[in-house]
Design a protein around this motif. Structure first.
Motif, PDB file in Angstrom:
ATOM      1  N   ILE A   1       4.916  -7.851   6.885  1.00  0.00           N
ATOM      2  CA  ILE A   1       4.466  -6.457   6.871  1.00  0.00           C
ATOM      3  C   ILE A   1       5.687  -5.549   6.754  1.00  0.00           C
ATOM      4  O   ILE A   1       6.563  -5.572   7.609  1.00  0.00           O
ATOM      5  CB  ILE A   1       3.669  -6.110   8.145  1.00  0.00           C
ATOM      6  N   PRO A   2       5.779  -4.753   5.692  1.00  0.00           N
ATOM      7  CA  PRO A   2       6.939  -3.876   5.520  1.00  0.00           C
ATOM      8  C   PRO A   2       6.908  -2.699   6.493  1.00  0.00           C
ATOM      9  O   PRO A   2       5.873  -2.408   7.111  1.00  0.00           O
ATOM     10  CB  PRO A   2       6.816  -3.404   4.071  1.00  0.00           C
ATOM     11  N   SER A   3       8.016  -2.004   6.594  1.00  0.00           N
ATOM     12  CA  SER A   3       8.127  -0.899   7.558  1.00  0.00           C
ATOM     13  C   SER A   3       7.108   0.203   7.305  1.00  0.00           C
ATOM     14  O   SER A   3       6.691   0.888   8.224  1.00  0.00           O
ATOM     15  CB  SER A   3       9.547  -0.324   7.540  1.00  0.00           C
TER      16      SER A   3
ATOM     17  N   LEU B   1      -2.620  -2.153   7.875  1.00  0.00           N
ATOM     18  CA  LEU B   1      -1.774  -2.709   8.929  1.00  0.00           C
ATOM     19  C   LEU B   1      -0.515  -1.877   9.070  1.00  0.00           C
ATOM     20  O   LEU B   1       0.162  -1.596   8.083  1.00  0.00           O
ATOM     21  CB  LEU B   1      -1.350  -4.141   8.603  1.00  0.00           C
ATOM     22  N   ALA B   2      -0.175  -1.536  10.288  1.00  0.00           N
ATOM     23  CA  ALA B   2       1.099  -0.879  10.563  1.00  0.00           C
ATOM     24  C   ALA B   2       2.163  -1.948  10.762  1.00  0.00           C
ATOM     25  O   ALA B   2       1.857  -3.083  11.148  1.00  0.00           O
ATOM     26  CB  ALA B   2       0.981  -0.030  11.826  1.00  0.00           C
TER      27      ALA B   2
ATOM     28  N   SER C   1       0.815  -1.216   0.000  1.00  0.00           N
ATOM     29  CA  SER C   1       0.000   0.000   0.000  1.00  0.00           C
ATOM     30  C   SER C   1       0.848   1.266   0.000  1.00  0.00           C
ATOM     31  O   SER C   1       0.312   2.366   0.048  1.00  0.00           O
ATOM     32  CB  SER C   1      -0.923   0.012   1.229  1.00  0.00           C
ATOM     33  N   THR C   2       2.159   1.132  -0.066  1.00  0.00           N
ATOM     34  CA  THR C   2       3.042   2.290  -0.114  1.00  0.00           C
ATOM     35  C   THR C   2       3.953   2.176  -1.330  1.00  0.00           C
ATOM     36  O   THR C   2       4.048   1.123  -1.943  1.00  0.00           O
ATOM     37  CB  THR C   2       3.907   2.395   1.160  1.00  0.00           C
ATOM     38  N   GLY C   3       4.612   3.250  -1.668  1.00  0.00           N
ATOM     39  CA  GLY C   3       5.521   3.241  -2.813  1.00  0.00           C
ATOM     40  C   GLY C   3       4.831   3.766  -4.051  1.00  0.00           C
ATOM     41  O   GLY C   3       3.778   4.401  -3.972  1.00  0.00           O
TER      42      GLY C   3
END
Length: 99
Positions: free
Chosen positions: A41-43, A88-89, A9-11
């Motif tokens: 789960i990535p950072s 998700l964090a 969900s990022t990038g």
């Protein structure tokens, strides 16, 4: 069997929705952690997508900072055939069980 997928969900926009990992966990009456998802789960966080293919199920997400080993409540009920999505964090833990 239900499927749990972790989506990027990022990038860059072109990477959004990329499946980072998926797991078809065994559903039991007790809470069971979904380790492949928790570990991937990535950072920057991710999106979880759970499809309840084999009947209703429950999901509980322990956010970072929760110092307990198992969910204390009933979590979220996912109806049979429904899809559950949540952000998700990094450091979150995902658990599932039968209703």
């Amino acid at each position: 069997m239900s499927q749990v997928r972790l989506l990027q969900s990022t990038g860059p926009a072109s990477a959004a929705g990329t499946v980072l990992t998926s797991q078809t966990p065994t559903e039991t009456a007790a809470w069971v952690e979904v380790p492949a998802v928790t570990a991937a789960i990535p950072s920057g966080g991710a999106q979880i997508e759970i499809t309840a293919n084999a009947g209703a199920m429950r999901v509980a997400i322990l956010r970072p900072g929760h110092n307990i080993t198992n969910p204390l409540n009933n979590g979220h009920l996912i109806a049979s055939g429904a899809v559950y999505r949540d952000a998700l964090a990094a450091g979150s833990r995902v658990f599932i069980k039968l209703p």
